[in-house]
Design a protein around this motif. Structure first.
Motif, PDB file in Angstrom:
ATOM      1  N   ALA A  86     -10.935 -31.060  21.002  1.00  0.00           N
ATOM      2  CA  ALA A  86     -11.533 -32.118  21.821  1.00  0.00           C
ATOM      3  C   ALA A  86     -12.339 -33.109  20.986  1.00  0.00           C
ATOM      4  CB  ALA A  86     -12.424 -31.497  22.894  1.00  0.00           C
TER       5      ALA A  86
ATOM      6  N   PRO B 104      -6.736 -45.368  31.460  1.00  0.00           N
ATOM      7  CA  PRO B 104      -6.385 -44.240  30.605  1.00  0.00           C
ATOM      8  C   PRO B 104      -4.863 -44.100  30.503  1.00  0.00           C
ATOM      9  CG  PRO B 104      -7.854 -43.545  32.372  1.00  0.00           C
ATOM     10  CD  PRO B 104      -7.503 -44.965  32.616  1.00  0.00           C
TER      11      PRO B 104
ATOM     12  N   LYS C 177     -14.900 -28.968  34.110  1.00  0.00           N
ATOM     13  CA  LYS C 177     -14.286 -29.631  32.952  1.00  0.00           C
ATOM     14  C   LYS C 177     -13.658 -28.593  32.029  1.00  0.00           C
ATOM     15  CE  LYS C 177     -15.784 -33.777  33.991  1.00  0.00           C
ATOM     16  NZ  LYS C 177     -14.903 -34.825  34.426  1.00  0.00           N
TER      17      LYS C 177
ATOM     18  N   PHE D 191     -11.749 -35.890  19.707  1.00  0.00           N
ATOM     19  CA  PHE D 191     -11.610 -37.319  19.992  1.00  0.00           C
ATOM     20  C   PHE D 191     -12.064 -37.722  21.392  1.00  0.00           C
ATOM     21  CE2 PHE D 191      -8.493 -36.390  16.673  1.00  0.00           C
ATOM     22  CZ  PHE D 191      -9.016 -37.210  15.689  1.00  0.00           C
ATOM     23  N   TYR D 192     -12.297 -36.773  22.282  1.00  0.00           N
ATOM     24  CA  TYR D 192     -12.674 -37.187  23.634  1.00  0.00           C
ATOM     25  C   TYR D 192     -13.946 -36.554  24.183  1.00  0.00           C
ATOM     26  CZ  TYR D 192     -10.454 -32.894  25.455  1.00  0.00           C
ATOM     27  OH  TYR D 192     -10.123 -31.602  25.730  1.00  0.00           O
ATOM     28  N   TRP D 193     -14.600 -35.669  23.451  1.00  0.00           N
ATOM     29  CA  TRP D 193     -15.799 -35.014  23.974  1.00  0.00           C
ATOM     30  C   TRP D 193     -16.872 -36.022  24.365  1.00  0.00           C
ATOM     31  CZ3 TRP D 193     -20.611 -35.681  21.990  1.00  0.00           C
ATOM     32  CH2 TRP D 193     -20.708 -36.205  20.696  1.00  0.00           C
ATOM     33  N   LYS D 194     -16.983 -37.118  23.610  1.00  0.00           N
ATOM     34  CA  LYS D 194     -18.050 -38.095  23.870  1.00  0.00           C
ATOM     35  C   LYS D 194     -17.863 -38.798  25.215  1.00  0.00           C
ATOM     36  CE  LYS D 194     -15.698 -41.193  20.760  1.00  0.00           C
ATOM     37  NZ  LYS D 194     -15.209 -40.713  19.516  1.00  0.00           N
ATOM     38  N   TYR D 195     -16.612 -38.924  25.679  1.00  0.00           N
ATOM     39  CA  TYR D 195     -16.374 -39.537  26.988  1.00  0.00           C
ATOM     40  C   TYR D 195     -16.758 -38.587  28.120  1.00  0.00           C
ATOM     41  CZ  TYR D 195     -13.741 -42.727  24.055  1.00  0.00           C
ATOM     42  OH  TYR D 195     -13.377 -43.599  23.070  1.00  0.00           O
ATOM     43  N   ILE D 196     -16.582 -37.281  27.870  1.00  0.00           N
ATOM     44  CA  ILE D 196     -17.002 -36.283  28.859  1.00  0.00           C
ATOM     45  C   ILE D 196     -18.534 -36.240  28.901  1.00  0.00           C
ATOM     46  CG2 ILE D 196     -16.896 -33.842  29.514  1.00  0.00           C
ATOM     47  CD1 ILE D 196     -14.181 -35.234  29.666  1.00  0.00           C
TER      48      ILE D 196
ATOM     49  N   ALA E 243      -2.137 -38.793  28.788  1.00  0.00           N
ATOM     50  CA  ALA E 243      -3.317 -37.919  28.828  1.00  0.00           C
ATOM     51  C   ALA E 243      -3.481 -37.265  30.196  1.00  0.00           C
ATOM     52  CB  ALA E 243      -4.568 -38.720  28.483  1.00  0.00           C
TER      53      ALA E 243
END
Length: 196
Positions: free
Chosen positions: A75, A112, A45, A77-82, A116
């Motif tokens: 990151a 998605p 990742k 806005f998207y760390w929680k999805y990772i 992105a």
């Protein structure tokens, strides 16, 4: 600054910096980030490096306490999805399994955005003359199968938190001993230590 205060027999306050306790908190944060980055690397990742380079532990100690947080740089806005993964909507054919089982997040009718995924496709050099088609196929696959859960934040916090209480107690004991050394009377030192 984190400080420990104690009143002596005459009512005067003695204080000492809680340097050992502070070190324990800072070490905890550094280990959480280190372990999280290792999980991200293990799960490949690190495409743009935004998440790995932006993942930091910050602490600010004041006279009233401590402000402790994790930051994620670009990151945010998207760390929680990772971390949590995303459940797929299903409906795929072929080999493989659904990803993101147990996640709070899930796809249903949307997928998605291509905006992105397209930069990633181009960076990887896949798609040849038509990277948009490859990006669309990847987006559709993500919608159907989801995103794998890494728990690069959750797991290191839980693992390191289990070890934290003993270390905090030891750090606090060292700081308290430092403060007790400031007491003027040896008998007072002994009586305070017995009362702990």
């Amino acid at each position: 600054m984190l400080r420990l205060r104690l009143r002596d027999a005459k009512g005067k306050f003695l204080s000492a910096d809680m340097t050992e306790s502070r070190k324990v908190i800072e070490t905890f944060g550094e280990r959480v980030v280190r372990d999280g980055i290792n999980i991200l690397k293990f799960n490949n990742k690190e495409s743009t490096g935004n998440l790995i380079n932006g993942y930091k532990f910050n602490s600010k100690f004041t006279k009233n306490g401590a402000d402790i947080n994790l930051s994620f740089g670009l990151a945010t806005f998207y760390w929680k999805y990772i971390d949590e993964g995303v459940r797929g909507a299903g409906g795929y054919k072929g080999r493989g399994k659904l990803r993101g089982a147990g996640s709070f997040f899930g796809y249903s009718d949307k997928q998605p955005p291509l905006s992105a995924i397209l930069p990633w496709v181009k960076r990887q050099g896949i798609g040849g003359m038509n990277p948009e088609s490859v990006a669309f196929a990847i987006a559709l696959s993500i919608k159907r199968r989801g995103l794998t859960r890494t728990q690069f934040v959750t797991r290191p916090i839980e693992d390191n938190f289990k070890r934290l209480p003993d270390k905090v107690v030891k750090g606090l004991a060292i700081d308290l001993d430092t403060l007790l050394e400031k007491l003027p009377d040896p008998m007072m030192k002994a009586s305070v230590k017995i009362g702990i």
